[in-house]
Motif scaffolding. Sequence first.
Motif, PDB file in Angstrom:
ATOM      1  N   GLY A 167      -4.581  14.603  -8.900  1.00 24.15           N
ATOM      2  CA  GLY A 167      -5.916  15.187  -8.846  1.00 24.15           C
ATOM      3  C   GLY A 167      -6.748  14.752  -7.658  1.00 24.15           C
ATOM      4  N   ILE A 168      -6.198  13.899  -6.782  1.00 25.51           N
ATOM      5  CA  ILE A 168      -6.962  13.420  -5.628  1.00 25.51           C
ATOM      6  C   ILE A 168      -6.343  14.015  -4.371  1.00 25.51           C
ATOM      7  N   GLU A 169      -7.154  14.583  -3.509  1.00 25.05           N
ATOM      8  CA  GLU A 169      -6.598  15.127  -2.281  1.00 25.05           C
ATOM      9  C   GLU A 169      -6.411  14.023  -1.242  1.00 25.05           C
ATOM     10  N   LEU A 170      -5.238  14.032  -0.601  1.00 26.49           N
ATOM     11  CA  LEU A 170      -4.943  13.058   0.457  1.00 26.49           C
ATOM     12  C   LEU A 170      -5.641  13.485   1.734  1.00 26.49           C
ATOM     13  N   THR A 171      -6.620  12.699   2.158  1.00 24.16           N
ATOM     14  CA  THR A 171      -7.247  12.933   3.463  1.00 24.16           C
ATOM     15  C   THR A 171      -7.184  11.610   4.201  1.00 24.16           C
ATOM     16  N   SER A 172      -7.822  11.541   5.365  1.00 25.35           N
ATOM     17  CA  SER A 172      -7.799  10.261   6.058  1.00 25.35           C
ATOM     18  C   SER A 172      -8.795   9.273   5.436  1.00 25.35           C
ATOM     19  N   ASP A 173      -9.499   9.710   4.386  1.00 34.66           N
ATOM     20  CA  ASP A 173     -10.438   8.829   3.677  1.00 34.66           C
ATOM     21  C   ASP A 173      -9.666   7.691   2.999  1.00 34.66           C
ATOM     22  N   LEU A 174      -9.955   6.456   3.453  1.00 34.49           N
ATOM     23  CA  LEU A 174      -9.216   5.306   2.931  1.00 34.49           C
ATOM     24  C   LEU A 174      -9.347   5.155   1.425  1.00 34.49           C
ATOM     25  N   LYS A 175     -10.516   5.509   0.884  1.00 33.70           N
ATOM     26  CA  LYS A 175     -10.741   5.387  -0.559  1.00 33.70           C
ATOM     27  C   LYS A 175      -9.758   6.264  -1.328  1.00 33.70           C
ATOM     28  N   HIS A 176      -9.577   7.509  -0.819  1.00 38.08           N
ATOM     29  CA  HIS A 176      -8.631   8.414  -1.466  1.00 38.08           C
ATOM     30  C   HIS A 176      -7.212   7.865  -1.378  1.00 38.08           C
ATOM     31  N   ILE A 177      -6.863   7.367  -0.198  1.00 36.59           N
ATOM     32  CA  ILE A 177      -5.506   6.850  -0.005  1.00 36.59           C
ATOM     33  C   ILE A 177      -5.249   5.698  -0.967  1.00 36.59           C
ATOM     34  N   GLU A 178      -6.228   4.770  -1.059  1.00 32.22           N
ATOM     35  CA  GLU A 178      -6.023   3.622  -1.938  1.00 32.22           C
ATOM     36  C   GLU A 178      -5.965   4.035  -3.399  1.00 32.22           C
ATOM     37  N   ALA A 179      -6.796   5.032  -3.775  1.00 31.82           N
ATOM     38  CA  ALA A 179      -6.781   5.511  -5.155  1.00 31.82           C
ATOM     39  C   ALA A 179      -5.417   6.109  -5.490  1.00 31.82           C
ATOM     40  N   ILE A 180      -4.867   6.882  -4.560  1.00 34.21           N
ATOM     41  CA  ILE A 180      -3.557   7.496  -4.808  1.00 34.21           C
ATOM     42  C   ILE A 180      -2.465   6.431  -4.886  1.00 34.21           C
ATOM     43  N   ARG A 181      -2.538   5.436  -3.984  1.00 40.94           N
ATOM     44  CA  ARG A 181      -1.489   4.410  -3.977  1.00 40.94           C
ATOM     45  C   ARG A 181      -1.495   3.582  -5.258  1.00 40.94           C
ATOM     46  N   ARG A 182      -2.657   3.479  -5.892  1.00 42.41           N
ATOM     47  CA  ARG A 182      -2.703   2.755  -7.167  1.00 42.41           C
ATOM     48  C   ARG A 182      -1.945   3.513  -8.254  1.00 42.41           C
ATOM     49  N   GLU A 183      -1.903   4.835  -8.130  1.00 46.30           N
ATOM     50  CA  GLU A 183      -1.278   5.647  -9.185  1.00 46.30           C
ATOM     51  C   GLU A 183       0.173   5.989  -8.884  1.00 46.30           C
ATOM     52  N   VAL A 184       0.616   5.680  -7.656  1.00 46.74           N
ATOM     53  CA  VAL A 184       1.964   6.073  -7.245  1.00 46.74           C
ATOM     54  C   VAL A 184       2.784   4.825  -6.921  1.00 46.74           C
ATOM     55  N   GLY A 185       3.870   4.617  -7.668  1.00 43.24           N
ATOM     56  CA  GLY A 185       4.755   3.506  -7.366  1.00 43.24           C
ATOM     57  C   GLY A 185       5.862   3.983  -6.444  1.00 43.24           C
ATOM     58  N   MET A 186       6.372   3.065  -5.606  1.00 43.67           N
ATOM     59  CA  MET A 186       7.452   3.490  -4.723  1.00 43.67           C
ATOM     60  C   MET A 186       8.556   2.445  -4.667  1.00 43.67           C
ATOM     61  N   VAL A 187       9.804   2.923  -4.734  1.00 41.90           N
ATOM     62  CA  VAL A 187      10.974   2.054  -4.626  1.00 41.90           C
ATOM     63  C   VAL A 187      11.720   2.455  -3.365  1.00 41.90           C
ATOM     64  N   PHE A 188      12.043   1.440  -2.550  1.00 36.90           N
ATOM     65  CA  PHE A 188      12.619   1.694  -1.228  1.00 36.90           C
ATOM     66  C   PHE A 188      14.121   1.446  -1.218  1.00 36.90           C
ATOM     67  N   GLN A 189      14.765   2.034  -0.224  1.00 38.20           N
ATOM     68  CA  GLN A 189      16.199   1.808  -0.043  1.00 38.20           C
ATOM     69  C   GLN A 189      16.486   0.320   0.172  1.00 38.20           C
ATOM     70  N   GLN A 190      15.638  -0.334   0.994  1.00 38.39           N
ATOM     71  CA  GLN A 190      15.884  -1.743   1.331  1.00 38.39           C
ATOM     72  C   GLN A 190      15.116  -2.711   0.427  1.00 38.39           C
ATOM     73  N   PHE A 191      14.727  -2.300  -0.750  1.00 40.96           N
ATOM     74  CA  PHE A 191      14.031  -3.112  -1.768  1.00 40.96           C
ATOM     75  C   PHE A 191      12.627  -3.537  -1.323  1.00 40.96           C
ATOM     76  N   ASN A 192      12.566  -4.169  -0.119  1.00 40.48           N
ATOM     77  CA  ASN A 192      11.281  -4.638   0.415  1.00 40.48           C
ATOM     78  C   ASN A 192      10.532  -5.550  -0.536  1.00 40.48           C
ATOM     79  N   LEU A 193      11.254  -6.447  -1.208  1.00 41.39           N
ATOM     80  CA  LEU A 193      10.564  -7.485  -1.989  1.00 41.39           C
ATOM     81  C   LEU A 193       9.946  -8.474  -1.004  1.00 41.39           C
ATOM     82  N   PHE A 194       8.938  -9.214  -1.477  1.00 44.12           N
ATOM     83  CA  PHE A 194       8.289 -10.193  -0.607  1.00 44.12           C
ATOM     84  C   PHE A 194       9.069 -11.510  -0.689  1.00 44.12           C
ATOM     85  N   PRO A 195       9.762 -11.888   0.384  1.00 45.48           N
ATOM     86  CA  PRO A 195      10.700 -13.013   0.293  1.00 45.48           C
ATOM     87  C   PRO A 195      10.031 -14.358   0.098  1.00 45.48           C
ATOM     88  N   HIS A 196       8.715 -14.463   0.434  1.00 46.41           N
ATOM     89  CA  HIS A 196       8.061 -15.772   0.321  1.00 46.41           C
ATOM     90  C   HIS A 196       7.468 -15.987  -1.065  1.00 46.41           C
TER      91      HIS A 196
END
Lengths: 368, 259
Positions: free
Chosen positions: B79-108
């Motif tokens: 329900g949120i449109e992706l624009t260059s508005d950082l607030k929108h981007i952060e709101a979307i990223r909170r609702e969208v999980g992503m799993v990567f090919q290279q795992f990208n866990l935080f090694p530290h």
Amino acid sequence: MADIDIAQQIPLAAQRPPVISTGVLGWLRANLFNSVFNTILTALAVYLLVVTIPPLIRWAFIDAIWDAPNGQACRGAGACWAFIGEKFRFILFGRFPFTQQWRPLVAVVIFILLILVSCDRRLWGRGLTLLWPAGLVLVGILMWGGVFGLPYVGTEFWSGLPLTLILAVIGMVFAFPLAILLALGRRSQLPAVRVVCVGYIELVRGVPLITVLFMASVMLPLFLPPGITIDKLLRAQTAFILFAAAYLAEVIRGGLQAIPKGQIEAADALGLGYWRRTRLIVLPQALAMVIPPLVNNFISAFKNTALVLIIGLFDLLNTANTSLTDASWQGFAAEAYIFTAAIYFCFCFFMSRYSQMLERTFSQGRRR
Amino acid sequence: MSNAAEAMPARAPSPASMIEMQAVHKWYGEFHVLKDINLVVGLGEKVVVCGPSGSGKSTMIRCINRLEEHQQGRIIVAGIELTSDLKHIEAIRREVGMVFQQFNLFPHLTVLENLTLAPIWVRKLPKKEAEETARYYLERVRIPEQADKYPGQLSGGQQQRVAIARSLCMKPEIMLFDEPTSALDPEMIKEVLDVMIELAQEGMTMVCVTHEMGFARTVGDMMVFMDRGEIVERAPPEEFFASPKSERTRLFLSQILAH
């Protein structure tokens, strides 16, 4: 075929390594006499040690004079440690009023305690960020005085070890965060920020520290309106911070560049945002990676404080120099410089050992 | 899902279409990498994206949470449109999980710290609650005993399951998978797919870039085939595998199903 099958079913028993490869003999053979060339080098090194070490020990200990009323009585074949006994208070605290010298002594102890406490990783956190300002304020009160019945002592009397530690420790404490900002700025998406940071770093790296110190002490007053003066120590301290920050920034940038892109993407995908991503994911990994060059810079910056003698500040090296001018104690430069060098060495060696310990802790559990 | 899920504050009712991409274009310099992408993913729908390498499938999925920026068209997520508005981007990223090919866990950070980091700093959960959630999801991906280890001490399959759990701890509405099994040894692929299948069966909205056709058949609602930056074909899995319409799809399927 049948033989091979049986052999594959019985696992080979683990055996001890051959005796010749372990123990003292094994070590000697592997490291000192493993080729003709190395054998020659070993012999040469042993010869040099035999020629130099015994005379040095004789000079420094056996023939040394530990107690003497004046310089005349202290002349002999060996070192005159009585000179250090006579002058160590001056070398350590310089021109600070003699009866008040307990104040710089306590300041030095506070510095050392602050450093030691900060070394314990378990204590890293908010506590330290409160402890440091408190410690520095306390050092300021002790050195300046003027309150709590302590007589006022101007910065022109601060000298010796406390001055060196003030320049070095306060220099690092301020240069390090500044360096992080500069390194981040150099990699910023915003062109204006990037240009400013690159320009600053390149400018400062392009001139010698001595030039910066001279500019701070000689040229800056020319530009200030008459009647306004900035404390000489403050000017040197500022020059020192700005200088160290430029070098540290480049080291930190190296670490930032080594962070895999995937780490940043993972942090972004979790919605961390720039500052939290930088603080929680990027910097901890980047700084851990550059500990060796970072400490290298800290050590050289610590020793660079000795350059302030050029603009007439009495740091540890300058007080040692001055102690040599006493007419009744002439000609003990070697002793004075060995004493001073030993103090520098203690601090630098500590930094080096601590950095090695940090590297080990940080690499735990990280190996793939 | 469970009591851990109830701990979250209530959110606005989810819109029926979770992801909408309308006429999306993207270029890398002169190279036209995404051409007129139109895609609608409904609530609870599982979309499997496949295609030859370089076809733009990773780029497309990465546009959904702005790891890549699209230059034309609209993308609406939860329900949120992706624009260059950082607030929108952060709101979307909170609702969208992503799993990567290279795992990208935080090694530290330890496994547990990997899982609690975003809930604590982004969702502002108390540490204790975040840890409870983390342990719950570690249990779900069947590695509760690894909580205090560092990622470098785990096998690839375990690391990828930690990565899935890390995303789930944020209680996302949508999960994106970018070739989650491509970097794994063959014997570890199954343990990761099993976790993904369970997740799908619980009704998570998922977009997966993968070549695991068995997985696609089991849970996929819709197959999307991409080639040279465009969506060539889309169809339910049975239809997609049985009677692909396009020649390019047929060629691709014959190549990956041949062995």
